[in-house]
Design a protein around this motif. Structure first.
Motif, PDB file in Angstrom:
ATOM      1  N   ALA A 166      -3.180 -22.785   8.386  1.00 52.79           N
ATOM      2  CA  ALA A 166      -2.665 -22.776   9.751  1.00 52.79           C
ATOM      3  C   ALA A 166      -1.645 -21.672   9.956  1.00 52.79           C
ATOM      4  CB  ALA A 166      -2.028 -24.130  10.070  1.00 52.79           C
ATOM      5  N   SER A 167      -1.507 -20.785   8.959  1.00 54.04           N
ATOM      6  CA  SER A 167      -0.517 -19.729   9.052  1.00 54.04           C
ATOM      7  C   SER A 167      -0.946 -18.672  10.055  1.00 54.04           C
ATOM      8  CB  SER A 167      -0.311 -19.090   7.675  1.00 54.04           C
ATOM      9  OG  SER A 167      -1.530 -18.551   7.202  1.00 54.04           O
ATOM     10  N   GLU A 168       0.047 -17.904  10.502  1.00 51.86           N
ATOM     11  CA  GLU A 168      -0.234 -16.831  11.436  1.00 51.86           C
ATOM     12  C   GLU A 168      -1.043 -15.743  10.759  1.00 51.86           C
ATOM     13  OE1 GLU A 168       0.464 -16.481  14.692  1.00 51.86           O
ATOM     14  OE2 GLU A 168       1.172 -18.552  14.693  1.00 51.86           O
ATOM     15  N   PRO A 169      -2.057 -15.191  11.441  1.00 51.78           N
ATOM     16  CA  PRO A 169      -2.850 -14.131  10.835  1.00 51.78           C
ATOM     17  C   PRO A 169      -2.010 -12.886  10.583  1.00 51.78           C
ATOM     18  CG  PRO A 169      -3.363 -14.359  13.170  1.00 51.78           C
ATOM     19  CD  PRO A 169      -2.492 -15.521  12.800  1.00 51.78           C
ATOM     20  N   SER A 170      -2.302 -12.200   9.490  1.00 54.85           N
ATOM     21  CA  SER A 170      -1.564 -10.988   9.141  1.00 54.85           C
ATOM     22  C   SER A 170      -1.981  -9.833  10.050  1.00 54.85           C
ATOM     23  CB  SER A 170      -1.832 -10.620   7.685  1.00 54.85           C
ATOM     24  OG  SER A 170      -1.314  -9.347   7.381  1.00 54.85           O
ATOM     25  N   THR A 171      -1.000  -9.013  10.405  1.00 54.04           N
ATOM     26  CA  THR A 171      -1.288  -7.814  11.208  1.00 54.04           C
ATOM     27  C   THR A 171      -1.113  -6.542  10.397  1.00 54.04           C
ATOM     28  OG1 THR A 171       1.012  -7.716  11.991  1.00 54.04           O
ATOM     29  CG2 THR A 171      -0.561  -8.983  13.323  1.00 54.04           C
ATOM     30  N   LEU A 172      -0.891  -6.698   9.087  1.00 54.29           N
ATOM     31  CA  LEU A 172      -0.646  -5.535   8.242  1.00 54.29           C
ATOM     32  C   LEU A 172      -1.788  -4.539   8.287  1.00 54.29           C
ATOM     33  CD1 LEU A 172       1.021  -4.045   6.063  1.00 54.29           C
ATOM     34  CD2 LEU A 172      -0.131  -5.477   4.351  1.00 54.29           C
ATOM     35  N   PHE A 173      -3.024  -5.060   8.338  1.00 55.08           N
ATOM     36  CA  PHE A 173      -4.188  -4.169   8.239  1.00 55.08           C
ATOM     37  C   PHE A 173      -4.698  -3.712   9.607  1.00 55.08           C
ATOM     38  CE2 PHE A 173      -3.896  -6.544   4.375  1.00 55.08           C
ATOM     39  CZ  PHE A 173      -4.093  -5.576   3.403  1.00 55.08           C
ATOM     40  N   THR A 174      -4.140  -4.259  10.657  1.00 52.12           N
ATOM     41  CA  THR A 174      -4.503  -3.786  11.994  1.00 52.12           C
ATOM     42  C   THR A 174      -3.411  -2.912  12.602  1.00 52.12           C
ATOM     43  OG1 THR A 174      -3.645  -5.861  12.909  1.00 52.12           O
ATOM     44  CG2 THR A 174      -6.019  -5.727  12.502  1.00 52.12           C
ATOM     45  N   ASP A 175      -2.144  -3.258  12.334  1.00 45.40           N
ATOM     46  CA  ASP A 175      -1.030  -2.522  12.923  1.00 45.40           C
ATOM     47  C   ASP A 175      -0.178  -1.788  11.894  1.00 45.40           C
ATOM     48  OD1 ASP A 175      -1.810  -3.578  15.391  1.00 45.40           O
ATOM     49  OD2 ASP A 175      -0.564  -5.360  15.125  1.00 45.40           O
ATOM     50  N   GLY A 176      -0.297  -2.165  10.623  1.00 44.69           N
ATOM     51  CA  GLY A 176       0.556  -1.568   9.598  1.00 44.69           C
ATOM     52  C   GLY A 176       0.157  -0.146   9.248  1.00 44.69           C
ATOM     53  N   THR A 177       1.116   0.594   8.722  1.00 48.24           N
ATOM     54  CA  THR A 177       0.851   1.966   8.278  1.00 48.24           C
ATOM     55  C   THR A 177       0.317   1.959   6.852  1.00 48.24           C
ATOM     56  OG1 THR A 177       3.083   2.271   7.385  1.00 48.24           O
ATOM     57  CG2 THR A 177       2.733   2.788   9.734  1.00 48.24           C
ATOM     58  N   TYR A 178      -0.195   3.105   6.442  1.00 46.61           N
ATOM     59  CA  TYR A 178      -0.692   3.221   5.075  1.00 46.61           C
ATOM     60  C   TYR A 178       0.414   2.977   4.048  1.00 46.61           C
ATOM     61  CZ  TYR A 178      -2.676   5.290   0.851  1.00 46.61           C
ATOM     62  OH  TYR A 178      -3.097   5.506  -0.430  1.00 46.61           O
ATOM     63  N   PRO A 179       1.603   3.594   4.187  1.00 43.85           N
ATOM     64  CA  PRO A 179       2.675   3.300   3.229  1.00 43.85           C
ATOM     65  C   PRO A 179       3.053   1.819   3.183  1.00 43.85           C
ATOM     66  CG  PRO A 179       3.203   5.282   4.461  1.00 43.85           C
ATOM     67  CD  PRO A 179       2.001   4.673   5.116  1.00 43.85           C
ATOM     68  N   GLN A 180       2.977   1.132   4.300  1.00 47.12           N
ATOM     69  CA  GLN A 180       3.287  -0.295   4.318  1.00 47.12           C
ATOM     70  C   GLN A 180       2.260  -1.089   3.509  1.00 47.12           C
ATOM     71  OE1 GLN A 180       3.450  -0.903   8.578  1.00 47.12           O
ATOM     72  NE2 GLN A 180       5.696  -1.003   8.588  1.00 47.12           N
ATOM     73  N   GLN A 181       0.993  -0.689   3.581  1.00 42.87           N
ATOM     74  CA  GLN A 181      -0.034  -1.365   2.794  1.00 42.87           C
ATOM     75  C   GLN A 181       0.176  -1.135   1.305  1.00 42.87           C
ATOM     76  OE1 GLN A 181      -4.019  -0.559   4.100  1.00 42.87           O
ATOM     77  NE2 GLN A 181      -3.597  -1.136   6.222  1.00 42.87           N
ATOM     78  N   VAL A 182       0.517   0.095   0.925  1.00 41.07           N
ATOM     79  CA  VAL A 182       0.794   0.395  -0.480  1.00 41.07           C
ATOM     80  C   VAL A 182       1.983  -0.430  -0.963  1.00 41.07           C
ATOM     81  CG1 VAL A 182       1.514   2.182  -2.107  1.00 41.07           C
ATOM     82  CG2 VAL A 182      -0.190   2.707  -0.349  1.00 41.07           C
ATOM     83  N   ALA A 183       3.028  -0.503  -0.142  1.00 45.13           N
ATOM     84  CA  ALA A 183       4.212  -1.291  -0.503  1.00 45.13           C
ATOM     85  C   ALA A 183       3.853  -2.767  -0.673  1.00 45.13           C
ATOM     86  CB  ALA A 183       5.293  -1.117   0.566  1.00 45.13           C
TER      87      ALA A 183
END
Length: 388
Positions: A166-183
């Protein structure tokens, strides 16, 4: 090794690589990214569940078997040349681990190369032992693996485990930057790399099984090879495949059985089927077979770069298609997979017209040979001495 047998191995490897993308593409195209990796699994009656079933775990297992075949060939090569084993093979495994770590950090959370590297170090010390010892290792590790999967599955079923939650869906892969994904990969390395706990024991069994199948003549044009391939097809396609279809629709609680327990058996059937069809084929290979074979010859490059292309297509820092085309699931996912496969069959074919190895394979070979300057000369002296 005959040229035809090598071509069969390249064909199988190519099928395993595009099949692995068939599993990974569902991760790339999910707007929630890896956090929602099994969100759609076990939803009765969904087309997506069936499409995922076609590839989930099966081609990972096939690729693992083929790694075992490759390890057997490396062992035979060392034996022919009279060089110590595992010797420099451990350096190969170390390079594979580093390559997998880079791939994990920069491209994809569910890299398998790191797990293969760890597995190969263990199996390198087992592959030359007696058949009795190898069989004992396979039975022991296999039994522990089955019990582990069984206990984890019971826990998931008892706890009504669900990956949707029931958690909120992640937005890392839709709104996040490439460095944020690596981090995020660095921060969550313990979670994302937990699959290695399952890949290594499964890999030990399948590496050794691939080696022993090679020795048993599974790729040979002989009555023995034909009979062995037929047995593999019965076990994998007539028995394991229907059971795997049931677990695919049984719910998220059966995820581990659906991915790690039944697919290796199905992979044996696929190996037997492809090897049989390749043996029966006459005339020049068609476009599809040539493309798959060339992907197999550049397997490492294709595996890494197809994940990179999928990232560029799907993630927010690229074209962002995972979010913009989410309403067209599952069909646009199938189209994306087919398009990427066609791209790399074409690119690998064009590349191999000019070069002997794929780009990553070439770099990897250089890194493997550079520190061996003195060792290579010593190996040649051993070969001369042996011939005398």
């Amino acid at each position: 090794m005959t040229t035809r047998r090598i071509e069969v191995l390249d064909l199988l490897r190519g099928i395993a690589i595009v099949g692995t993308l068939g599993t990974n593409i569902w991760i790339f195209t999910d707007p929630g990214g890896p956090a929602d990796v099994v969100k759609a699994l076990g939803q009765p009656g969904t087309v997506e569940t069936f499409l995922r079933f076609l590839t989930n775990g099966k081609f990972l297992a096939l690729l693992t078997l083929l790694f075992g075949v490759g390890l057997e060939l490396q062992y035979r090569s060392a034996a022919r040349r009279g060089v110590p084993w595992p010797g420099w093979y451990l350096w190969r495994a170390g390079l594979l681990f580093v390559e997998g770590l880079i791939h994990y950090l920069l491209i994809f959370e569910f890299d398998v190369l790191m797990g293969y590297a760890l597995t190969s170090i263990i199996v390198a010390y087992l592959i030359g032992r007696s058949d009795r010892a190898v069989k004992a290792w396979m039975i022991t590790v296999g039994a522990v693996f089955v019990v582990l999967i069984g206990l984890l599955t019971l826990g998931m079923l008892a706890g009504q485990a669900s990956t949707g939650g029931a958690s909120e869906p992640s937005t890392l892969f839709t709104d996040g930057t490439y460095p944020q994904q690596v981090a995020a990969r660095i921060e969550m390395i313990g979670l994302y790399r937990i699959e290695i706990v399952l890949i290594v024991p499964m890999g030990i069994v399948l590496f050794l099984l691939g080696s022993r199948l090679m020795r048993a003549g599974v790729f040979e044009d002989s009555a023995r090879g034909t009979a062995l391939r037929r047995k593999l097809m019965v076990v994998g396609l007539a028995v394991a495949l229907p059971l795997n279809l049931l677990t695919a629709f049984a719910g998220p609680g059966w995820f581990l059985v659906d991915r790690y327990l039944l697919p290796p058996l199905v992979a044996l059937g696929l190996l037997g089927l492809v090897a049989t069809l390749a043996r029966r084929a006459t005339g020049a290979p068609g476009v599809l077979r040539r493309g798959l074979t060339n992907v197999g010859r550049t397997a490492l490059s294709s595996y890494i770069f197809q994940n990179l292309v999928a990232s560029v297509l799907c993630y927010g820092w690229g074209l962002g298609l995972a979010a913009s085309l989410d309403g067209l699931r599952p069909w646009w996912v199938v189209a994306a997979w087919a398009g990427i496969c066609a791209l790399f069959m074409t690119l690998s074919t064009l590349w191999l017209r000019r070069f002997e190895r794929g780009p990553v394979e070439t770099l990897w070979q250089w890194a493997y040979l550079v520190p061996q300057g003195r060792s290579k000369r010593s190996d040649k002296m051993v070969e001369v001495s042996t011939k005398r």
